[in-house]
Design a protein around this motif. Structure first.
Motif, PDB file in Angstrom:
ATOM      1  N   SER A 297      82.241  44.963 -21.094  1.00 59.08           N
ATOM      2  CA  SER A 297      82.860  45.166 -19.727  1.00 59.08           C
ATOM      3  C   SER A 297      83.331  46.450 -19.535  1.00 59.08           C
ATOM      4  O   SER A 297      83.842  47.145 -20.535  1.00 59.08           O
ATOM      5  CB  SER A 297      84.112  44.151 -19.391  1.00 59.08           C
ATOM      6  OG  SER A 297      85.270  44.463 -20.464  1.00 59.08           O
ATOM      7  N   GLY A 298      83.375  47.108 -18.265  1.00 54.35           N
ATOM      8  CA  GLY A 298      83.688  48.397 -18.064  1.00 54.35           C
ATOM      9  C   GLY A 298      82.826  49.523 -18.940  1.00 54.35           C
ATOM     10  O   GLY A 298      83.402  50.641 -19.460  1.00 54.35           O
ATOM     11  N   GLY A 299      81.754  49.198 -19.162  1.00 55.95           N
ATOM     12  CA  GLY A 299      80.964  50.293 -19.881  1.00 55.95           C
ATOM     13  C   GLY A 299      81.095  50.385 -21.407  1.00 55.95           C
ATOM     14  O   GLY A 299      80.606  51.102 -22.000  1.00 55.95           O
ATOM     15  N   ARG A 300      81.767  49.301 -21.958  1.00 56.00           N
ATOM     16  CA  ARG A 300      82.158  49.329 -23.337  1.00 56.00           C
ATOM     17  C   ARG A 300      82.148  47.949 -23.959  1.00 56.00           C
ATOM     18  O   ARG A 300      82.358  46.909 -23.221  1.00 56.00           O
ATOM     19  CB  ARG A 300      83.332  50.186 -23.981  1.00 56.00           C
ATOM     20  CG  ARG A 300      84.663  49.802 -23.241  1.00 56.00           C
ATOM     21  CD  ARG A 300      85.556  50.531 -24.093  1.00 56.00           C
ATOM     22  NE  ARG A 300      85.410  50.449 -25.527  1.00 56.00           N
ATOM     23  CZ  ARG A 300      85.189  51.461 -26.288  1.00 56.00           C
ATOM     24  NH1 ARG A 300      85.017  52.695 -26.044  1.00 56.00           N
ATOM     25  NH2 ARG A 300      84.845  51.131 -27.712  1.00 56.00           N
ATOM     26  N   VAL A 301      81.904  47.987 -25.208  1.00 57.98           N
ATOM     27  CA  VAL A 301      81.700  46.669 -25.877  1.00 57.98           C
ATOM     28  C   VAL A 301      83.293  46.202 -26.425  1.00 57.98           C
ATOM     29  O   VAL A 301      83.995  47.011 -26.553  1.00 57.98           O
ATOM     30  CB  VAL A 301      81.082  46.702 -27.265  1.00 57.98           C
ATOM     31  CG1 VAL A 301      81.813  47.561 -28.302  1.00 57.98           C
ATOM     32  CG2 VAL A 301      80.496  45.267 -27.784  1.00 57.98           C
ATOM     33  N   ALA A 331      74.026  41.368 -25.274  1.00 56.04           N
ATOM     34  CA  ALA A 331      74.829  42.421 -24.283  1.00 56.04           C
ATOM     35  C   ALA A 331      74.121  42.958 -23.171  1.00 56.04           C
ATOM     36  O   ALA A 331      74.757  44.120 -22.416  1.00 56.04           O
ATOM     37  CB  ALA A 331      75.427  43.464 -25.514  1.00 56.04           C
ATOM     38  N   GLY A 332      73.114  42.336 -22.817  1.00 57.26           N
ATOM     39  CA  GLY A 332      72.507  42.983 -21.642  1.00 57.26           C
ATOM     40  C   GLY A 332      71.637  44.045 -22.048  1.00 57.26           C
ATOM     41  O   GLY A 332      71.154  45.033 -21.020  1.00 57.26           O
ATOM     42  N   VAL A 333      71.384  44.422 -23.212  1.00 51.96           N
ATOM     43  CA  VAL A 333      70.611  45.664 -23.474  1.00 51.96           C
ATOM     44  C   VAL A 333      69.080  45.467 -24.094  1.00 51.96           C
ATOM     45  O   VAL A 333      69.075  44.162 -24.749  1.00 51.96           O
ATOM     46  CB  VAL A 333      71.444  46.256 -24.792  1.00 51.96           C
ATOM     47  CG1 VAL A 333      70.474  47.508 -25.259  1.00 51.96           C
ATOM     48  CG2 VAL A 333      72.688  46.740 -24.081  1.00 51.96           C
ATOM     49  N   ALA A 334      68.335  46.043 -23.430  1.00 48.42           N
ATOM     50  CA  ALA A 334      66.654  45.710 -23.800  1.00 48.42           C
ATOM     51  C   ALA A 334      66.263  46.590 -25.136  1.00 48.42           C
ATOM     52  O   ALA A 334      66.589  47.902 -24.566  1.00 48.42           O
ATOM     53  CB  ALA A 334      65.944  45.919 -22.651  1.00 48.42           C
TER      54      ALA A 334
END
Ligand SMILES: Cc1cc2nc3c(=O)[nH]c(=O)nc-3n(C[C@H](O)[C@H](O)[C@H](O)COP(=O)(O)OP(=O)(O)OC[C@H]3O[C@@H](n4cnc5c(N)ncnc54)[C@H](O)[C@@H]3O)c2cc1C
Length: 497
Positions: A297-301, A331-334
């Motif tokens: 959240s907020g651009g960080r893990v 984490a929504g990362v491809a």
């Protein structure tokens, strides 16, 4: 029962050896097999498995639902290489139905999952207890007080790190890879002093065989570069190669690259050594614990979800080898990594006769002799389809047996005992992905090591830990995930298999 009584006659494993493995936390059948050697001989556990299970049961080390047989390894009965070499080449693409590979205990947590609670908050979570995750954990834990938690969904050795050929070489064609491999091999020589376990490093050399002019030019370029970086690599004639391995059919290649200081190791003790060492330094290594979510959240893990609850952390490292894209998606990362099955096989033990690891460039065949005397070898298949496929195929056995018996005819009557497979973790430029994820601070990547991660791990683990502590290091820029979006692909990696 007398603790000297033999449980596994093929591998000379006694009751005491089994009890020792249980005491070290290796009571599950797959770990027990690896830690003691039980069931890895010609009978593949047919005569020892039930006895070993009875000991586990008596020691209450394994709950009844986890008392499952070893994963059976083809060819099930020892079979001569020549029998496979004579078969018609089966087509690619056959796979066992997925249902056959489902866990025997169903869909819930593994029956061997520890019952203790995970910590609520740590400094670093490392997802994946392969060589990368464990090497990093040991190095991080050596930096001083910080809470480090390694989460591995299976037993140690479950992934590629427990399935590889143990080849370690500094014969690379870029300065950085030569440097990483040199540092790693040096460390392997000190592993027993540093971590208290023998990894059976045997420096018998690596012999790369070239069958055409293009490949000769590549090995000449590589040898020149390696010489500049202090390696004794030489390009030699087939006759000279035949002096190193007299059994080779030297008419099958026109030159070879030879570095007598490369070698082979026994992979499993690396994982046990790093895990024990990390624990001694205060890190927590939890097996049979699966990461099921990554909170961002907020651009960080912010932490991870597991099948034992949530753990908050400001840093999460994805070191899941071929499963890294699956885990990064949480984490929504491809990630661009693509898994490809890579098959490998071990023969019956023979008297020592083969010094180096031999690799035929072009076909991808490679083989070496382990410290136990087995010929362990593999061969990539250009027709392999991508996927997280760890099944074994008759096609591989046929291709491998043909290629090996052509190059080393003397082994035709040698019997193959155990075949298995793991996944190579390919990136588009066949180079790793290391460092911070663009857009998700604290989420770190450590994957994409194709078929050579094992031999790089000691150096990569050390450098990653130093970089995480604030050190500068060019590799985290060079191998960063951002390069794929920026079109800065690396062109230079030399892969075998
Ligand atoms: C057949 C074969 C032969 C090879 N030969 C060589 C060789 O000779 N020399 C060499 O240097 N390299 C070799 N390699 C490559 C080498 O084995 C790999 O590069 C290296 O082991 C990768 O290590 P890793 O830690 O990145 O991945 P892995 O060892 O695959 O570890 C990743 C771990 O993550 C775990 N995991 C996955 N998902 C989750 C989750 N959701 N939660 C928790 N844990 C999870 C997995 O169970 C696994 O244990 C070979 C590979 C194969 C398959």
């Amino acid at each position: 029962m007398n603790d000297k009584a033999i449980v596994c006659a093929c591998e000379d494993v006694s009751v005491r050896d089994v009890e020792d493995a249980i005491a070290h936390g290796f009571g599950d059948i797959e770990s027990l097999k690896r830690y003691t050697g039980l069931g890895t001989g010609p009978c593949q556990g047919k005569s020892c498995e039930s006895g070993a299970m009875r000991i586990c049961e008596a020691r209450k080390a394994v709950p009844p639902e986890a008392q499952v047989p070893f994963r059976a390894r083809p060819p099930f009965v020892p079979t001569q290489l020549s029998a496979f070499a004579g078969l018609e080449l089966p087509a690619t693409g056959y796979r066992l139905p997925a249902t056959r590979l489902r866990p025997t205990w169903g869909t819930g947590p593994h029956p061997l999952q520890p019952k203790t609670r995970l910590p609520e908050k740590v400094d670093v979570v490392i997802v994946g207890g392969g060589i990368m995750g464990l090497a990093l954990a040991w190095n991080l834990a050596g930096q001083g007080p910080q809470k480090i938690l390694v989460l591995e969904r299976g037993y140690l050795c479950e992934g590629a790190s427990g399935r590889n050929g143990g080849g370690v070489r500094a014969q690379w064609t870029t300065p950085l890879l030569i440097e990483l491999a040199k540092e790693s091999i040096d460390f392997m020589g000190r592993f027993a002093q540093e971590l208290g376990i023998n990894v059976w490093l045997r420096k018998g050399g690596y012999l790369f065989l070239a069958h055409d002019d293009d490949t000769v030019r590549r090995i000449e370029y590589g040898a020149e570069l390696q010489k500049r970086y202090g390696l004794p690599t030489r390009v030699i004639t087939p006759g000279e190669a035949g002096e190193i391995v007299p059994e080779l059919d030297v008419s099958r290649f026109i030159a070879a690259s030879w570095n007598p200081e490369d070698g082979v190791v026994f992979p499993w003790p690396f994982l046990w050594g790093y895990a024990d060492g990390a624990r001694k330094r205060g890190a927590q290594v939890e097996t049979f614990t699966r990461v099921t979510g990554i909170d961002v959240s907020g651009g960080r893990v912010r932490g991870v979800q597991t099948d034992r609850g949530r753990v908050a952390a400001d840093r999460v490292v994805i070191a899941c080898g071929a499963w890294s894209p699956t885990v990064a998606r949480l984490a929504g990362v491809a990630l661009p990594n693509v898994p490809y099955r890579h098959e490998i096989v071990s023969s019956e033990p023979l008297k020592p006769f083969l010094g180096p690891l031999v690799s035929m460039l072009g076909t991808g065949l490679y083989f070496s002799q382990s410290m136990r005397g087995e010929i362990v070898g593999g061969m990539g298949d250009p027709d392999e389809e991508p996927g997280l496929n760890q099944t074994s195929s008759l096609r591989f056995m046929t291709r491998y047996a043909r290629a090996l018996t052509e190059l080393l005819p003397v082994v035709g009557k040698v019997k193959l005992l155990r075949q298995w497979a793991g996944c190579y973790d390919f990136t588009p430029d066949r180079s790793p992905i290391l460092g911070e994820t663009p857009g998700v601070s604290g989420l770190l990547q450590m994957s994409g090591f194709v078929g050579h991660g094992f031999m790089m791990a000691p150096a990569v683990g050390r450098r990653m830990a130093a970089w995480m502590a604030g050190g500068q290091d060019e590799i985290f820029e060079k191998y960063g995930l951002r390069r794929f979006a920026d079109g800065r692909l690396i062109q230079e990696t030399f892969i075998i298999g």
